[in-house]
Scaffold this motif. Structure first.
Motif, PDB file in Angstrom:
ATOM      1  N   THR A 153      -3.066  -6.608  -8.356  1.00 42.67           N
ATOM      2  CA  THR A 153      -4.490  -6.516  -8.658  1.00 42.67           C
ATOM      3  C   THR A 153      -5.236  -7.780  -8.251  1.00 42.67           C
ATOM      4  O   THR A 153      -6.430  -7.722  -7.905  1.00 42.67           O
ATOM      5  CB  THR A 153      -4.687  -6.246 -10.158  1.00 42.67           C
ATOM      6  OG1 THR A 153      -3.867  -7.149 -10.917  1.00 42.67           O
ATOM      7  CG2 THR A 153      -4.297  -4.817 -10.504  1.00 42.67           C
ATOM      8  N   GLN A 154      -4.565  -8.927  -8.275  1.00 39.44           N
ATOM      9  CA  GLN A 154      -5.194 -10.155  -7.796  1.00 39.44           C
ATOM     10  C   GLN A 154      -5.334 -10.141  -6.279  1.00 39.44           C
ATOM     11  O   GLN A 154      -6.325 -10.623  -5.724  1.00 39.44           O
ATOM     12  CB  GLN A 154      -4.378 -11.377  -8.233  1.00 39.44           C
ATOM     13  CG  GLN A 154      -4.356 -11.612  -9.733  1.00 39.44           C
ATOM     14  CD  GLN A 154      -5.727 -11.932 -10.288  1.00 39.44           C
ATOM     15  OE1 GLN A 154      -6.476 -12.707  -9.712  1.00 39.44           O
ATOM     16  NE2 GLN A 154      -6.066 -11.312 -11.411  1.00 39.44           N
ATOM     17  N   ALA A 155      -4.345  -9.577  -5.615  1.00 40.84           N
ATOM     18  CA  ALA A 155      -4.415  -9.500  -4.157  1.00 40.84           C
ATOM     19  C   ALA A 155      -5.577  -8.625  -3.706  1.00 40.84           C
ATOM     20  O   ALA A 155      -6.207  -8.891  -2.677  1.00 40.84           O
ATOM     21  CB  ALA A 155      -3.100  -8.961  -3.602  1.00 40.84           C
ATOM     22  N   LEU A 156      -5.872  -7.566  -4.476  1.00 43.17           N
ATOM     23  CA  LEU A 156      -7.010  -6.720  -4.134  1.00 43.17           C
ATOM     24  C   LEU A 156      -8.287  -7.541  -4.004  1.00 43.17           C
ATOM     25  O   LEU A 156      -9.098  -7.316  -3.108  1.00 43.17           O
ATOM     26  CB  LEU A 156      -7.211  -5.651  -5.217  1.00 43.17           C
ATOM     27  CG  LEU A 156      -6.400  -4.365  -5.144  1.00 43.17           C
ATOM     28  CD1 LEU A 156      -6.735  -3.488  -6.341  1.00 43.17           C
ATOM     29  CD2 LEU A 156      -6.659  -3.616  -3.845  1.00 43.17           C
ATOM     30  N   PHE A 186       0.140 -13.246   0.479  1.00 43.06           N
ATOM     31  CA  PHE A 186       1.265 -12.461  -0.031  1.00 43.06           C
ATOM     32  C   PHE A 186       0.923 -12.025  -1.456  1.00 43.06           C
ATOM     33  O   PHE A 186       0.088 -12.654  -2.123  1.00 43.06           O
ATOM     34  CB  PHE A 186       2.544 -13.305  -0.086  1.00 43.06           C
ATOM     35  CG  PHE A 186       3.030 -13.793   1.242  1.00 43.06           C
ATOM     36  CD1 PHE A 186       4.118 -13.179   1.865  1.00 43.06           C
ATOM     37  CD2 PHE A 186       2.430 -14.870   1.878  1.00 43.06           C
ATOM     38  CE1 PHE A 186       4.581 -13.633   3.090  1.00 43.06           C
ATOM     39  CE2 PHE A 186       2.886 -15.336   3.102  1.00 43.06           C
ATOM     40  CZ  PHE A 186       3.968 -14.710   3.716  1.00 43.06           C
ATOM     41  N   THR A 187       1.590 -10.980  -1.909  1.00 44.45           N
ATOM     42  CA  THR A 187       1.433 -10.614  -3.318  1.00 44.45           C
ATOM     43  C   THR A 187       2.785 -10.320  -3.941  1.00 44.45           C
ATOM     44  O   THR A 187       3.765 -10.037  -3.245  1.00 44.45           O
ATOM     45  CB  THR A 187       0.487  -9.425  -3.508  1.00 44.45           C
ATOM     46  OG1 THR A 187       0.084  -9.369  -4.886  1.00 44.45           O
ATOM     47  CG2 THR A 187       1.161  -8.106  -3.153  1.00 44.45           C
ATOM     48  N   MET A 215      -2.702  -3.081   1.847  1.00 44.31           N
ATOM     49  CA  MET A 215      -1.371  -3.411   2.364  1.00 44.31           C
ATOM     50  C   MET A 215      -1.388  -3.975   3.784  1.00 44.31           C
ATOM     51  O   MET A 215      -0.711  -4.977   4.067  1.00 44.31           O
ATOM     52  CB  MET A 215      -0.446  -2.196   2.275  1.00 44.31           C
ATOM     53  CG  MET A 215       0.077  -1.919   0.888  1.00 44.31           C
ATOM     54  SD  MET A 215       1.173  -3.241   0.332  1.00 44.31           S
ATOM     55  CE  MET A 215       1.581  -2.678  -1.319  1.00 44.31           C
ATOM     56  N   PRO A 216      -2.132  -3.409   4.731  1.00 45.12           N
ATOM     57  CA  PRO A 216      -2.123  -3.991   6.086  1.00 45.12           C
ATOM     58  C   PRO A 216      -2.713  -5.394   6.147  1.00 45.12           C
ATOM     59  O   PRO A 216      -2.510  -6.100   7.140  1.00 45.12           O
ATOM     60  CB  PRO A 216      -2.982  -2.997   6.886  1.00 45.12           C
ATOM     61  CG  PRO A 216      -2.966  -1.734   6.104  1.00 45.12           C
ATOM     62  CD  PRO A 216      -2.905  -2.160   4.676  1.00 45.12           C
ATOM     63  N   ILE A 253       2.161   3.833  -0.729  1.00 39.61           N
ATOM     64  CA  ILE A 253       1.774   2.423  -0.736  1.00 39.61           C
ATOM     65  C   ILE A 253       3.006   1.597  -0.379  1.00 39.61           C
ATOM     66  O   ILE A 253       3.953   1.508  -1.175  1.00 39.61           O
ATOM     67  CB  ILE A 253       1.246   1.992  -2.117  1.00 39.61           C
ATOM     68  CG1 ILE A 253       0.093   2.900  -2.555  1.00 39.61           C
ATOM     69  CG2 ILE A 253       0.816   0.533  -2.106  1.00 39.61           C
ATOM     70  CD1 ILE A 253      -0.225   2.810  -4.035  1.00 39.61           C
ATOM     71  N   SER A 254       3.018   1.025   0.812  1.00 36.24           N
ATOM     72  CA  SER A 254       4.195   0.263   1.227  1.00 36.24           C
ATOM     73  C   SER A 254       3.792  -0.789   2.245  1.00 36.24           C
ATOM     74  O   SER A 254       2.707  -0.731   2.822  1.00 36.24           O
ATOM     75  CB  SER A 254       5.276   1.189   1.807  1.00 36.24           C
ATOM     76  OG  SER A 254       4.789   1.833   2.972  1.00 36.24           O
ATOM     77  N   HIS A 255       4.700  -1.723   2.444  1.00 36.17           N
ATOM     78  CA  HIS A 255       4.481  -2.795   3.420  1.00 36.17           C
ATOM     79  C   HIS A 255       5.797  -2.996   4.172  1.00 36.17           C
ATOM     80  O   HIS A 255       6.870  -2.965   3.568  1.00 36.17           O
ATOM     81  CB  HIS A 255       4.070  -4.084   2.715  1.00 36.17           C
ATOM     82  CG  HIS A 255       3.567  -5.144   3.644  1.00 36.17           C
ATOM     83  ND1 HIS A 255       4.410  -5.954   4.385  1.00 36.17           N
ATOM     84  CD2 HIS A 255       2.292  -5.530   3.957  1.00 36.17           C
ATOM     85  CE1 HIS A 255       3.684  -6.783   5.114  1.00 36.17           C
ATOM     86  NE2 HIS A 255       2.407  -6.552   4.876  1.00 36.17           N
TER      87      HIS A 255
END
Length: 392
Positions: free
Chosen positions: A105-108, A122-123, A147-148, A169-171
């Protein structure tokens, strides 16, 4: 390498995994970006508070920015206006090379800005952010868009990565690195016979009343058995009342919330650790509980559930016992089985050995650093924060 650690609140004593990153990652060359500041900066780090209030100008333009960000990025969490400009100045003034967002949620909130500034991001997924948070399609869509933009993804358990993947949802660069424990500080001492410990918030996800009832059943004929609860929360008083109702209050001690050192001291002399983790009705799950890693490091025999990443830590019958979620009768039987292990000291030693091999946070910190460095070298242009990404 100078790293900005992004987290929800700073400083929280219970977030030992995040605090260790703030204090030690890349030799401690870190700054903090937080949503809220709690008035304590024990590591003396430069910090920036993202939610320090909006200026008059930002209040005027907030509706437009919130709508724009939600439509473009799937979330309204992104900074804008003067708050965004202040954060950009902070990141530039502090010469930040990379951002580690400690929760998805912080990465968002930060990924688009990081991309615009050319700062790789990075998250780390830790539990709620990869379970409860993705109950809505709006949040799932926001994660898919995010993600991208990321250079890499970490998770405390494979369970969380699999849970994200179920929703598309993947990386491509995802890695499991548990939070870990300081195995030099968390180490076994002489165990008090028939001592039990449960640590955590008194909330639905921890099922404290299930733990209490199962303990009562398993130790009905063992008057010397004692269970200590450390933690507080909305289910504390109902759990106290249940203890009185069951007539076992004399076997229990409710300590409330305690400092981390107190938890450590209790774990080192405790024989059995109990944690009946379940999936809450709102979808909230564990990642891989730090308390279980700490208990294993202290040589506690753990009785827990087949929930989230817990089976990734405990080898059933070898280092502890697992039952299905909400299986109260099974939990009581597992507690009894733990009590009756023929060689308790051998199982305790195996738990400690597993913690040394899997959860030494000194080793895991170096692994995290190495993977960040490798990912930065391998990242192709346009992935995870290079200037030609879409701007914020």
């Amino acid at each position: 390498m100078r790293v900005a650690i992004a987290t929800g609140e700073y400083h929280l004593g219970g977030e030992t995994f995040i605090n260790r990153h703030i204090e030690h990652l890349f030799g401690g060359d870190t700054v903090v970006v937080c949503g809220r500041f709690r008035g304590d900066n024990p590591y003396g780090k430069p910090y920036f508070v993202r939610r320090d209030g909006l200026s008059g100008r930002d209040i005027m333009v907030a509706p437009w920015w919130l709508l724009r960000n939600r439509m473009r990025h799937g979330t309204s969490r992104l900074p804008f206006g003067e708050a965004k400009e202040a954060l950009i100045r902070f990141l530039r003034d502090e010469r930040v090379d990379v951002i580690l967002a400690e929760f998805g949620t912080q990465a968002l909130a930060l990924a688009p800005l990081a991309n615009a500034l050319g700062i790789p991001i990075f998250t780390y997924f830790r539990g709620t952010d990869a379970s409860k948070a993705i109950r809505t399609e709006r949040m799932r869509s926001a994660y898919r868009k995010m993600m991208p933009r990321l250079t890499g993804v970490f998770s405390v358990s494979q369970f969380l990565l699999d849970n994200l993947a179920k929703h598309g949802i993947s990386h491509p660069d995802s890695m499991v690195i548990p939070s870990g424990v300081d195995i030099r500080r968390f180490a076994p001492q002489a165990k008090v016979p028939l001592s039990f410990l449960a640590v955590g918030r008194f909330v639905e996800k921890k099922a404290p009343m299930t733990t209490l009832r199962a303990f009562a059943q398993a130790t009905a004929d063992l008057p010397l058995a004692r269970l200590d609860f450390i933690g507080d929360g909305p289910l504390l008083e109902p759990t106290r009342a249940l203890a009185e109702e069951l007539g076992i209050a004399a076997k229990l001690r409710f300590h409330g919330a305690q400092p981390h050192n107190t938890v450590r001291d209790k774990l080192m002399s405790t024989q059995f650790f109990l944690q009946h983790s379940v999936t809450a009705r709102d979808g909230n799950t564990e990642g891989l509980p730090t308390a279980i890693q700490e208990a294993m490091a202290c040589g506690c025999i753990t009785v827990s559930t087949r929930h989230a990443g817990i089976p990734e830590a405990i080898d059933e019958g070898e280092t502890g016992f697992l039952v299905d979620e909400h299986d109260e009768a099974g939990f009581a039987k597992a507690i009894a089985a733990a009590i009756n292990v023929p060689d308790l000291s051998a199982m305790s030693a195996r738990a400690r050995q597993a913690a040394e091999q899997r959860f030494d946070n000194h080793v895991l910190l170096k692994l995290l650093e190495r993977h960040i460095q490798d990912a930065l070298l391998a990242a192709p242009p346009g992935l995870g924060g290079l200037p030609n990404q879409a701007s914020a």
